[in-house]
Design a protein around this motif. Structure first.
Motif, PDB file in Angstrom:
ATOM      1  N   ALA A  99      16.198  44.908 -10.048  1.00 47.51           N
ATOM      2  CA  ALA A  99      15.731  46.089 -10.767  1.00 47.51           C
ATOM      3  C   ALA A  99      14.961  45.691 -12.025  1.00 47.51           C
ATOM      4  O   ALA A  99      13.884  46.224 -12.307  1.00 47.51           O
ATOM      5  N   ALA A 100      15.514  44.734 -12.763  1.00 42.62           N
ATOM      6  CA  ALA A 100      14.858  44.282 -13.992  1.00 42.62           C
ATOM      7  C   ALA A 100      13.506  43.637 -13.697  1.00 42.62           C
ATOM      8  O   ALA A 100      12.530  43.857 -14.429  1.00 42.62           O
ATOM      9  N   LEU A 101      13.439  42.848 -12.621  1.00 39.61           N
ATOM     10  CA  LEU A 101      12.170  42.212 -12.259  1.00 39.61           C
ATOM     11  C   LEU A 101      11.099  43.230 -11.885  1.00 39.61           C
ATOM     12  O   LEU A 101       9.957  43.138 -12.322  1.00 39.61           O
ATOM     13  N   PHE A 102      11.451  44.210 -11.064  1.00 38.96           N
ATOM     14  CA  PHE A 102      10.472  45.222 -10.684  1.00 38.96           C
ATOM     15  C   PHE A 102      10.048  46.051 -11.891  1.00 38.96           C
ATOM     16  O   PHE A 102       8.867  46.370 -12.044  1.00 38.96           O
ATOM     17  N   ALA A 103      10.986  46.398 -12.768  1.00 36.89           N
ATOM     18  CA  ALA A 103      10.625  47.167 -13.956  1.00 36.89           C
ATOM     19  C   ALA A 103       9.687  46.358 -14.855  1.00 36.89           C
ATOM     20  O   ALA A 103       8.703  46.892 -15.375  1.00 36.89           O
ATOM     21  N   LYS A 104       9.974  45.075 -15.003  1.00 31.74           N
ATOM     22  CA  LYS A 104       9.128  44.209 -15.824  1.00 31.74           C
ATOM     23  C   LYS A 104       7.733  44.071 -15.211  1.00 31.74           C
ATOM     24  O   LYS A 104       6.732  44.034 -15.921  1.00 31.74           O
ATOM     25  N   LEU A 125       7.391  36.763  -8.835  1.00 30.16           N
ATOM     26  CA  LEU A 125       8.185  35.561  -9.078  1.00 30.16           C
ATOM     27  C   LEU A 125       9.318  35.861 -10.056  1.00 30.16           C
ATOM     28  O   LEU A 125       9.324  36.895 -10.733  1.00 30.16           O
ATOM     29  N   ARG A 126      10.251  34.952 -10.145  1.00 25.62           N
ATOM     30  CA  ARG A 126      11.462  35.168 -10.952  1.00 25.62           C
ATOM     31  C   ARG A 126      11.163  35.539 -12.400  1.00 25.62           C
ATOM     32  O   ARG A 126      11.852  36.355 -12.993  1.00 25.62           O
ATOM     33  N   GLY A 127      10.124  34.995 -12.977  1.00 27.13           N
ATOM     34  CA  GLY A 127       9.782  35.318 -14.370  1.00 27.13           C
ATOM     35  C   GLY A 127       8.998  36.605 -14.531  1.00 27.13           C
ATOM     36  O   GLY A 127       8.621  36.969 -15.630  1.00 27.13           O
ATOM     37  N   GLY A 128       8.726  37.289 -13.424  1.00 26.53           N
ATOM     38  CA  GLY A 128       7.963  38.528 -13.464  1.00 26.53           C
ATOM     39  C   GLY A 128       6.481  38.353 -13.221  1.00 26.53           C
ATOM     40  O   GLY A 128       5.734  39.317 -13.184  1.00 26.53           O
TER      41      GLY A 128
END
Length: 134
Positions: A99-104, A125-128
């Motif tokens: 969720a945090a990755l998609f929001a970022k 990717l993991r860092g967005g």
């Protein structure tokens, strides 16, 4: 980032691989429009079938299902149906982390949606960071 003048707000279709709550809630809180796989399709609907509908409807597919990007038949459906897709590449993420990755990544996704012709597949990717795959 809001859609460009005259561009409709994209509708994000959340593949069942991402769950039903956390990703959808994070995107809704960020102002995105979302649809959930299980609200529209049966649990055993083939990827090819819902990918075709997503392309027809112009939905933006969000997934973590790497088979869609790698399976030749499903990849061909992405191209034929002119699907627009963003896929998480990192394995083993919790619902909260996804969720945090998609929001970022949402502002970058909106930018790419506005500027990239369908079909396309971008990896998140993991860092967005966002990388084009197709």
């Amino acid at each position: 980032m809001q859609p460009e003048q005259g561009s409709p707000e994209p509708v994000f279709f959340i593949d069942r691989s991402l769950g039903r709550r956390q990703v959808a809630q994070a995107l809704l809180e960020a102002g995105a429009k979302v649809l959930l796989h299980d609200d529209l399709f049966g649990q055993h609907t083939s990827d090819v079938d819902w990918l075709q509908e997503a392309g027809t409807q112009g939905w933006i597919v969000l997934t973590k299902d790497s088979a869609i990007r790698r399976n030749p038949h499903e990849r061909q459906m992405v191209q034929d149906a002119r699907v627009r897709m963003f896929a998480l590449t990192q394995k083993g993420l919790t619902g909260e982390q996804m969720a945090a990755l998609f929001a970022k990544a949402l502002p970058g996704m909106r930018k790419r949606i506005a500027k990239t012709q369908a079909p396309f597949v971008f990896s998140i990717l993991r860092g967005g960071e966002i990388r084009r795959e197709l």
